[in-house]
Design a protein around this motif. Structure first.
Motif: not given
Length: 132
Positions: A2, A24-29, A59-60, A63
Motif C-alpha cells: 500500500a 500504488e494504492v488500490t481502493i481496498d488498500e 494519488t488518483s 482516492i
C-alpha cells in the motif's frame, strides 16, 4: 504494498508518523488505511500527525475524493484529538499540488509543510507548545 505504511509509528507520541511508501494504492488498500486512521483517532489524544510523503506518488482522483469524504465525516473527531498535521513534501511542485488540493478540501486542523523529517519534528514541537 500500500501507499501508506501501517501500523503508524507512535514511538514518539504525541507525534505520530505515517510514511507513504511510494507504491500504488488500490481502493481496498485505502479503505484499510482509513480504518487504521479511525483506530488511531480512537486510541490517541492531543497528537500531531506527520505524513512523510518523501516517497509519495500521484494519488488518483478517486482516492483523493474518498479521503476528502472521510475527513468531512470525521471532522469533529479530528478537531477533538489532533493538534495539527505536518506534511513532509520533497519539492516545491508537490507542495503546490498539495496546497491546491487543500484549498478545495480544507483540513479541519492547522497544517504545515516541510522538506525534511527533521524540520517536521521541530514544527511538531511548535504545534504542541501552542496547544498547551
Amino acid at each position: 504494498m500500500a501507499q501508506f505504511s501501517f501500523p503508524y509509528d507512535a514511538s514518539k507520541y504525541p507525534v505520530i508518523t505515517i510514511t507513504m511508501t511510494g507504491e500504488e494504492v488500490t481502493i481496498d488498500e485505502f479503505e484499510m488505511y482509513l480504518k487504521d486512521m479511525e483506530d488511531l483517532y480512537h486510541k490517541y489524544e492531543q497528537f500531531v500527525l506527520v505524513f512523510d510523503a518523501t516517497k509519495a506518488k500521484y494519488t488518483s482522483g478517486d482516492i483523493r475524493a474518498r479521503q476528502a469524504k472521510w475527513i468531512k465525516e470525521n471532522d469533529s473527531k479530528i478537531k477533538e484529538r489532533c493538534t495539527g498535521m505536518i506534511y513532509v513534501l520533497p519539492n516545491v511542485m508537490i507542495e503546490m499540488v498539495f496546497k491546491c488540493i487543500v484549498a478545495f478540501s480544507p483540513l479541519p486542523v492547522r497544517y504545515s509543510t516541510c522538506r525534511s523529517m527533521d524540520a517536521a519534528m521541530k514544527e511538531a514541537e511548535k504545534f504542541l507548545l501552542v496547544s498547551k
